[in-house]
Design a protein around this motif. Structure first.
Motif, PDB file in Angstrom:
ATOM      1  N   LYS A  31       0.637  -1.192   0.024  1.00 21.53           N
ATOM      2  CA  LYS A  31       0.058  -0.049   0.014  1.00 21.53           C
ATOM      3  C   LYS A  31       0.767   1.334   0.262  1.00 21.53           C
ATOM      4  O   LYS A  31       0.724   2.354   0.593  1.00 21.53           O
ATOM      5  CB  LYS A  31      -0.892  -0.031   1.264  1.00 21.53           C
ATOM      6  N   GLN A  65      -9.077   4.521  -2.840  1.00 21.02           N
ATOM      7  CA  GLN A  65     -10.609   4.112  -2.360  1.00 21.02           C
ATOM      8  C   GLN A  65     -10.843   2.819  -1.906  1.00 21.02           C
ATOM      9  O   GLN A  65     -11.598   2.452  -1.012  1.00 21.02           O
ATOM     10  CB  GLN A  65     -11.712   4.582  -3.389  1.00 21.02           C
ATOM     11  N   ALA A  67      -8.332   0.306  -1.259  1.00 25.56           N
ATOM     12  CA  ALA A  67      -7.519  -0.570  -0.506  1.00 25.56           C
ATOM     13  C   ALA A  67      -6.670   0.336   0.410  1.00 25.56           C
ATOM     14  O   ALA A  67      -6.292  -0.288   1.724  1.00 25.56           O
ATOM     15  CB  ALA A  67      -6.537  -1.238  -1.316  1.00 25.56           C
ATOM     16  N   HIS A  69      -6.915   2.633   2.997  1.00 29.67           N
ATOM     17  CA  HIS A  69      -7.404   3.074   4.350  1.00 29.67           C
ATOM     18  C   HIS A  69      -8.204   1.869   5.006  1.00 29.67           C
ATOM     19  O   HIS A  69      -8.872   2.120   5.767  1.00 29.67           O
ATOM     20  CB  HIS A  69      -7.759   4.312   4.546  1.00 29.67           C
ATOM     21  N   SER A  70      -7.876   0.695   4.351  1.00 31.21           N
ATOM     22  CA  SER A  70      -8.592  -0.627   4.927  1.00 31.21           C
ATOM     23  C   SER A  70      -7.803  -1.821   5.468  1.00 31.21           C
ATOM     24  O   SER A  70      -6.539  -1.670   5.066  1.00 31.21           O
ATOM     25  CB  SER A  70      -9.443  -1.071   3.889  1.00 31.21           C
ATOM     26  N   PRO A  71      -8.404  -2.854   5.932  1.00 26.76           N
ATOM     27  CA  PRO A  71      -7.473  -3.784   6.471  1.00 26.76           C
ATOM     28  C   PRO A  71      -7.483  -4.865   5.449  1.00 26.76           C
ATOM     29  O   PRO A  71      -6.837  -6.034   5.675  1.00 26.76           O
ATOM     30  CB  PRO A  71      -8.425  -4.431   7.613  1.00 26.76           C
ATOM     31  N   ILE A  72      -7.706  -4.572   4.203  1.00 26.96           N
ATOM     32  CA  ILE A  72      -7.732  -5.575   3.003  1.00 26.96           C
ATOM     33  C   ILE A  72      -6.224  -6.055   2.912  1.00 26.96           C
ATOM     34  O   ILE A  72      -5.350  -4.901   2.910  1.00 26.96           O
ATOM     35  CB  ILE A  72      -8.404  -5.093   1.841  1.00 26.96           C
ATOM     36  N   THR A 101      -7.195 -11.380  -2.862  1.00 27.55           N
ATOM     37  CA  THR A 101      -7.360 -10.109  -1.735  1.00 27.55           C
ATOM     38  C   THR A 101      -8.205 -10.784  -0.987  1.00 27.55           C
ATOM     39  O   THR A 101      -9.318 -11.575  -1.120  1.00 27.55           O
ATOM     40  CB  THR A 101      -7.989  -9.141  -2.649  1.00 27.55           C
ATOM     41  N   ASP A 103     -10.798  -9.283   2.895  1.00 24.37           N
ATOM     42  CA  ASP A 103     -11.061  -8.528   3.700  1.00 24.37           C
ATOM     43  C   ASP A 103     -11.502  -9.037   5.105  1.00 24.37           C
ATOM     44  O   ASP A 103     -12.709  -9.811   5.067  1.00 24.37           O
ATOM     45  CB  ASP A 103     -12.327  -7.855   2.970  1.00 24.37           C
ATOM     46  N   ARG A 105     -12.807  -7.939   7.556  1.00 24.02           N
ATOM     47  CA  ARG A 105     -14.056  -7.262   8.212  1.00 24.02           C
ATOM     48  C   ARG A 105     -15.200  -8.280   8.085  1.00 24.02           C
ATOM     49  O   ARG A 105     -16.059  -8.532   8.784  1.00 24.02           O
ATOM     50  CB  ARG A 105     -14.268  -5.907   7.544  1.00 24.02           C
ATOM     51  N   ASP A 106     -15.297  -8.806   6.853  1.00 29.94           N
ATOM     52  CA  ASP A 106     -16.563  -9.541   6.619  1.00 29.94           C
ATOM     53  C   ASP A 106     -16.054 -11.333   5.996  1.00 29.94           C
ATOM     54  O   ASP A 106     -16.769 -11.964   5.607  1.00 29.94           O
ATOM     55  CB  ASP A 106     -17.574  -9.096   5.554  1.00 29.94           C
TER      56      ASP A 106
END
Length: 156
Positions: A31, A65, A67, A69-72, A101, A103, A105-106
């Protein structure tokens, strides 16, 4: 047969291009948007389906958008590079990409098998991508859940 200096220059160009492609994919996984941008000419044309068509600024915007600022977690693995050095300042290549990839979160994931078709130019700062087209061959979306893994093919 090309003279020894020409042959060495072609081998060095191939090696530099392999390192450039690795640097780009490692920057995506880390990133690191500055390192991503540095792999392209300012006017590069990028066709990265299924994400879109854009230049380097559009790539950075999409990447931010999706990746940044995400935990992906992404993993790009490039293989089977076929590099053709056209002359001292131009080259092209086809690469096979294995991409995943995840994620957390889910529990969703995506697996992509594809080709990259790239054009390269030598700049004062070294080789850079001037044009790149991503050709998806397989896309599998899925989810890890308490009852196991579910997945579906989007592109076969």
């Amino acid at each position: 047969m090309a003279d020894l200096e020409e042959r060495i220059a072609r081998l060095e160009a191939e090696s530099d291009i392999r390192r450039l492609k690795a640097r780009y994919l490692n920057a995506c996984d880390a990133k690191d948007v500055d390192a991503i941008r540095a792999c392209f000419t300012p006017d590069a044309e990028l066709d990265y389906q299924p994400v879109g068509k854009f230049g380097p600024d559009g790539l950075i915007e999409a990447f931010t958008q999706i990746a940044l600022h995400s935990p992906i977690v992404d993993v790009h693995q490039i293989h089977n590079g076929e590099i053709e050095v056209i002359d001292a300042d131009h080259a092209k290549a086809r690469w096979s990409l294995g991409f995943s990839t995840y994620d957390p979160r889910d529990g969703s994931f995506r697996l992509i098998g594809s080709f990259y078709h790239d054009d390269y130019v030598r700049t004062p700062d070294g080789w850079r991508v001037s044009k790149s087209r991503h050709e998806p061959r397989t896309i599998m979306d899925g989810k890890l859940g308490e009852t196991g893994v579910t997945a579906r093919s989007i592109l076969a």
